[in-house]
Design a protein around this motif. Structure first.
Motif, PDB file in Angstrom:
ATOM      1  N   LEU A 124       0.661  -1.259   0.453  1.00  0.00           N
ATOM      2  CA  LEU A 124      -0.143   0.028  -0.158  1.00  0.00           C
ATOM      3  C   LEU A 124       1.246   1.532   0.366  1.00  0.00           C
ATOM      4  CD1 LEU A 124      -2.821  -0.594   2.572  1.00  0.00           C
ATOM      5  CD2 LEU A 124      -2.988  -1.032   0.081  1.00  0.00           C
ATOM      6  N   THR A 125       2.072   1.416   0.476  1.00  0.00           N
ATOM      7  CA  THR A 125       3.426   2.166   0.032  1.00  0.00           C
ATOM      8  C   THR A 125       3.993   2.778  -1.229  1.00  0.00           C
ATOM      9  OG1 THR A 125       4.779   1.659   0.784  1.00  0.00           O
ATOM     10  CG2 THR A 125       3.462   1.592   1.937  1.00  0.00           C
ATOM     11  N   GLY A 126       4.922   3.687  -1.026  1.00  0.00           N
ATOM     12  CA  GLY A 126       5.772   3.097  -2.330  1.00  0.00           C
ATOM     13  C   GLY A 126       7.151   2.714  -1.604  1.00  0.00           C
ATOM     14  N   PRO A 127       8.029   3.418  -2.708  1.00  0.00           N
ATOM     15  CA  PRO A 127       9.558   2.850  -1.620  1.00  0.00           C
ATOM     16  C   PRO A 127      10.109   3.486  -0.821  1.00  0.00           C
ATOM     17  CG  PRO A 127       9.294   3.949  -4.141  1.00  0.00           C
ATOM     18  CD  PRO A 127       8.151   3.488  -4.060  1.00  0.00           C
ATOM     19  N   ASN A 128       9.419   4.626  -0.350  1.00  0.00           N
ATOM     20  CA  ASN A 128       9.988   5.798  -0.088  1.00  0.00           C
ATOM     21  C   ASN A 128       9.032   4.973   1.644  1.00  0.00           C
ATOM     22  OD1 ASN A 128       7.034   6.217   0.109  1.00  0.00           O
ATOM     23  ND2 ASN A 128       8.203   8.844   0.218  1.00  0.00           N
ATOM     24  N   ARG A 129       7.924   4.373   1.848  1.00  0.00           N
ATOM     25  CA  ARG A 129       6.884   3.526   2.747  1.00  0.00           C
ATOM     26  C   ARG A 129       5.757   4.632   3.243  1.00  0.00           C
ATOM     27  NH1 ARG A 129      10.579   1.156   7.397  1.00  0.00           N
ATOM     28  NH2 ARG A 129       8.957   0.555   8.071  1.00  0.00           N
ATOM     29  N   GLY A 130       6.548   5.815   2.579  1.00  0.00           N
ATOM     30  CA  GLY A 130       4.753   6.778   2.909  1.00  0.00           C
ATOM     31  C   GLY A 130       3.322   5.904   1.624  1.00  0.00           C
ATOM     32  N   LEU A 131       2.447   5.687   2.636  1.00  0.00           N
ATOM     33  CA  LEU A 131       1.373   5.479   2.143  1.00  0.00           C
ATOM     34  C   LEU A 131       0.886   5.805   1.032  1.00  0.00           C
ATOM     35  CD1 LEU A 131      -1.458   3.518   2.900  1.00  0.00           C
ATOM     36  CD2 LEU A 131      -2.945   4.979   3.737  1.00  0.00           C
ATOM     37  N   ASP A 132       0.037   5.595  -0.203  1.00  0.00           N
ATOM     38  CA  ASP A 132      -0.072   5.512  -1.856  1.00  0.00           C
ATOM     39  C   ASP A 132      -0.565   6.659  -1.336  1.00  0.00           C
ATOM     40  OD1 ASP A 132      -0.094   6.734  -4.280  1.00  0.00           O
ATOM     41  OD2 ASP A 132       0.302   4.667  -5.132  1.00  0.00           O
ATOM     42  N   PRO A 133      -1.005   8.154  -1.601  1.00  0.00           N
ATOM     43  CA  PRO A 133      -2.697   8.250  -1.911  1.00  0.00           C
ATOM     44  C   PRO A 133      -3.392   7.357  -2.602  1.00  0.00           C
ATOM     45  CG  PRO A 133      -0.658  10.072  -1.867  1.00  0.00           C
ATOM     46  CD  PRO A 133       0.019   9.106  -2.512  1.00  0.00           C
ATOM     47  N   GLN A 134      -3.382   7.462  -3.797  1.00  0.00           N
ATOM     48  CA  GLN A 134      -4.149   6.781  -4.660  1.00  0.00           C
ATOM     49  C   GLN A 134      -4.829   5.441  -4.134  1.00  0.00           C
ATOM     50  OE1 GLN A 134      -2.541   6.381  -9.104  1.00  0.00           O
ATOM     51  NE2 GLN A 134      -0.685   5.692  -7.638  1.00  0.00           N
ATOM     52  N   VAL A 135      -4.653   4.452  -2.753  1.00  0.00           N
ATOM     53  CA  VAL A 135      -5.119   3.682  -2.615  1.00  0.00           C
ATOM     54  C   VAL A 135      -6.466   3.721  -1.014  1.00  0.00           C
ATOM     55  CG1 VAL A 135      -2.741   2.432  -2.564  1.00  0.00           C
ATOM     56  CG2 VAL A 135      -3.790   3.107  -0.560  1.00  0.00           C
ATOM     57  N   ILE A 136      -6.503   5.063  -1.546  1.00  0.00           N
ATOM     58  CA  ILE A 136      -6.943   5.312   0.568  1.00  0.00           C
ATOM     59  C   ILE A 136      -8.490   5.292  -0.700  1.00  0.00           C
ATOM     60  CG2 ILE A 136      -8.531   7.077   1.145  1.00  0.00           C
ATOM     61  CD1 ILE A 136      -4.888   8.529   2.023  1.00  0.00           C
ATOM     62  N   PRO A 137      -9.389   6.201  -1.160  1.00  0.00           N
ATOM     63  CA  PRO A 137     -10.554   5.242  -2.135  1.00  0.00           C
ATOM     64  C   PRO A 137     -10.524   4.057  -1.726  1.00  0.00           C
ATOM     65  CG  PRO A 137      -9.696   7.143  -3.709  1.00  0.00           C
ATOM     66  CD  PRO A 137      -8.068   6.107  -2.681  1.00  0.00           C
ATOM     67  N   PHE A 192       1.580  -3.380  16.112  1.00  0.00           N
ATOM     68  CA  PHE A 192       0.119  -3.310  16.557  1.00  0.00           C
ATOM     69  C   PHE A 192      -0.921  -1.638  16.570  1.00  0.00           C
ATOM     70  CE2 PHE A 192      -3.786  -3.985  19.815  1.00  0.00           C
ATOM     71  CZ  PHE A 192      -4.469  -3.866  19.011  1.00  0.00           C
ATOM     72  N   ALA A 193       0.054  -0.961  16.969  1.00  0.00           N
ATOM     73  CA  ALA A 193      -0.845   0.531  16.809  1.00  0.00           C
ATOM     74  C   ALA A 193      -0.687   0.870  16.107  1.00  0.00           C
ATOM     75  CB  ALA A 193       0.431   1.284  17.575  1.00  0.00           C
ATOM     76  N   TYR A 194       0.281   0.325  15.021  1.00  0.00           N
ATOM     77  CA  TYR A 194      -0.099   0.763  13.282  1.00  0.00           C
ATOM     78  C   TYR A 194      -1.254   1.179  12.507  1.00  0.00           C
ATOM     79  CZ  TYR A 194       4.566   2.770  14.047  1.00  0.00           C
ATOM     80  OH  TYR A 194       6.261   3.677  14.093  1.00  0.00           O
ATOM     81  N   PRO A 195      -1.541  -0.269  12.303  1.00  0.00           N
ATOM     82  CA  PRO A 195      -2.569  -0.487  11.946  1.00  0.00           C
ATOM     83  C   PRO A 195      -3.605  -0.483  12.374  1.00  0.00           C
ATOM     84  CG  PRO A 195      -1.816  -2.731  12.731  1.00  0.00           C
ATOM     85  CD  PRO A 195      -0.311  -2.134  12.393  1.00  0.00           C
ATOM     86  N   VAL A 196      -3.413  -0.058  13.533  1.00  0.00           N
ATOM     87  CA  VAL A 196      -5.040   0.210  14.304  1.00  0.00           C
ATOM     88  C   VAL A 196      -5.005   1.942  13.932  1.00  0.00           C
ATOM     89  CG1 VAL A 196      -5.860   0.793  16.215  1.00  0.00           C
ATOM     90  CG2 VAL A 196      -5.002  -1.135  16.439  1.00  0.00           C
ATOM     91  N   GLU A 254      -7.710   3.635  11.139  1.00  0.00           N
ATOM     92  CA  GLU A 254      -8.267   4.961  12.154  1.00  0.00           C
ATOM     93  C   GLU A 254      -8.770   6.580  11.588  1.00  0.00           C
ATOM     94  OE1 GLU A 254      -9.904   7.678  15.820  1.00  0.00           O
ATOM     95  OE2 GLU A 254      -9.841   5.598  15.630  1.00  0.00           O
ATOM     96  N   PHE A 255      -7.495   6.486  11.024  1.00  0.00           N
ATOM     97  CA  PHE A 255      -7.491   7.976  10.040  1.00  0.00           C
ATOM     98  C   PHE A 255      -8.198   7.428   8.450  1.00  0.00           C
ATOM     99  CE2 PHE A 255      -3.590   8.615  12.419  1.00  0.00           C
ATOM    100  CZ  PHE A 255      -4.062  10.032  13.322  1.00  0.00           C
ATOM    101  N   LEU A 256      -8.896   6.464   8.195  1.00  0.00           N
ATOM    102  CA  LEU A 256      -8.849   5.947   6.977  1.00  0.00           C
ATOM    103  C   LEU A 256     -10.854   5.718   7.417  1.00  0.00           C
ATOM    104  CD1 LEU A 256      -7.022   3.061   5.247  1.00  0.00           C
ATOM    105  CD2 LEU A 256      -6.730   5.390   4.670  1.00  0.00           C
ATOM    106  N   ALA A 257     -11.271   5.540   8.262  1.00  0.00           N
ATOM    107  CA  ALA A 257     -12.577   5.782   9.470  1.00  0.00           C
ATOM    108  C   ALA A 257     -13.184   4.236   8.863  1.00  0.00           C
ATOM    109  CB  ALA A 257     -13.545   6.619   8.497  1.00  0.00           C
ATOM    110  N   LEU A 258     -11.897   3.056   9.248  1.00  0.00           N
ATOM    111  CA  LEU A 258     -12.477   1.544   9.009  1.00  0.00           C
ATOM    112  C   LEU A 258     -12.442   0.861  10.382  1.00  0.00           C
ATOM    113  CD1 LEU A 258     -10.428   0.586   6.055  1.00  0.00           C
ATOM    114  CD2 LEU A 258     -12.270   1.404   6.324  1.00  0.00           C
ATOM    115  N   SER A 259     -13.470  -0.260  10.080  1.00  0.00           N
ATOM    116  CA  SER A 259     -13.341  -0.606  11.658  1.00  0.00           C
ATOM    117  C   SER A 259     -12.187  -1.863  11.261  1.00  0.00           C
ATOM    118  CB  SER A 259     -15.064  -1.500  11.552  1.00  0.00           C
ATOM    119  OG  SER A 259     -14.938  -2.598  12.365  1.00  0.00           O
ATOM    120  N   PRO A 260     -11.464  -1.925  12.628  1.00  0.00           N
ATOM    121  CA  PRO A 260      -9.966  -2.486  12.484  1.00  0.00           C
ATOM    122  C   PRO A 260     -10.795  -3.670  12.211  1.00  0.00           C
ATOM    123  CG  PRO A 260      -9.970  -0.563  14.380  1.00  0.00           C
ATOM    124  CD  PRO A 260     -11.533  -0.396  14.184  1.00  0.00           C
TER     125      PRO A 260
END
Length: 225
Positions: free
Chosen positions: A13-26, A43-47, A51-57
């Motif tokens: 879900l990220t690019g090579p720089n480890r940042g989340l690719d914004p294209q995947v969010i929708p 554990f804290a990271y996927p939770v 949270e930021f994607l407004a998804l039930s973990p």
């Protein structure tokens, strides 16, 4: 019919720089079926991502060491934290550093395993881990020290059971050696083009696109079925 997904984060879900690719969010927010994040991160990271994607973990963290499904309000732990702590101490005693600096956010919230920078020596880490009945898995971003019987695949079986689903109903998408176990449990496995040899060999198919582009290619293909 939209299938449930088990998706890796880093390298998928990220690019090579480890940042989340914004294209995947929708695509993540609009996925019309159970969505499980299966990651080597603590554990804290996927939770937080949920949270930021407004998804039930529904998360498998620490390579299966921690599993949480909000819908059933259950957290399950696996692993051997005491053995992992002993490995970290022994590794430092022979003159090696975990490689994350004085403020180690990589391991700060990690509860069941140890992550060591890939810039740190691997051979002594493997030897010390084996002496304590543990294994080292190279995720492409870090060396993870964990029990050999703990895996993302084991976590996916648990999540599927809690959601009253067959694990074979899931499609797994990933890029690394630590995704092989989810590939084996899921009914269909897709590796993104940047995947390592182990993941590519275990996958049913490999996308043309890499990183987030590969994820989008994979899910677009699933929605076309």
């Amino acid at each position: 019919m939209t299938p449930p997904l088990a998706v890796d984060i880093d390298g998928t879900l990220t690019g090579p720089n480890r940042g989340l690719d914004p294209q995947v969010i929708p695509a993540l927010r609009e996925w019309d079926a159970p969505l499980v994040f299966a990651t080597g991160k603590s554990f804290a990271y996927p939770v937080a991502l949920c949270e930021f994607l407004a998804l039930s973990p529904a998360v498998i963290a620490e390579n299966g060491g921690v599993v949480y499904v909000e819908a059933t309000d259950e957290i399950t732990y696996a692993g051997d934290p005491e053995a992992v702590a002993t490995v970290a101490e022994a590794y430092r005693d022979v003159g090696h550093d975990l490689g994350w600096g004085a403020v180690d956010f990589v391991n700060r919230w990690r509860e069941t395993e140890l992550a060591v920078s890939r810039e740190s020596p691997l051979a002594p880490l493997e030897t010390i881990a084996a002496d304590h009945g543990l294994e080292v898995v190279d995720t492409g971003f870090a060396y993870h020290v964990k029990p050999p019987d703990v895996s993302k695949g084991q976590g996916l079986e648990l999540v599927a059971d809690e959601l009253d689903l067959d694990p074979a109903a899931f499609v797994a998408i990933g890029d690394s050696e630590n995704d092989v176990s989810t590939f084996e449990v899921a009914g269909r496995a897709i590796a993104v083009a940047n995947a390592d040899d182990a993941a590519r060999a275990a996958a049913d198919e490999v996308t043309d696109g890499s990183y987030g582009d590969g994820f989008l290619e994979a899910v677009e293909g699933l929605q076309d079925v």
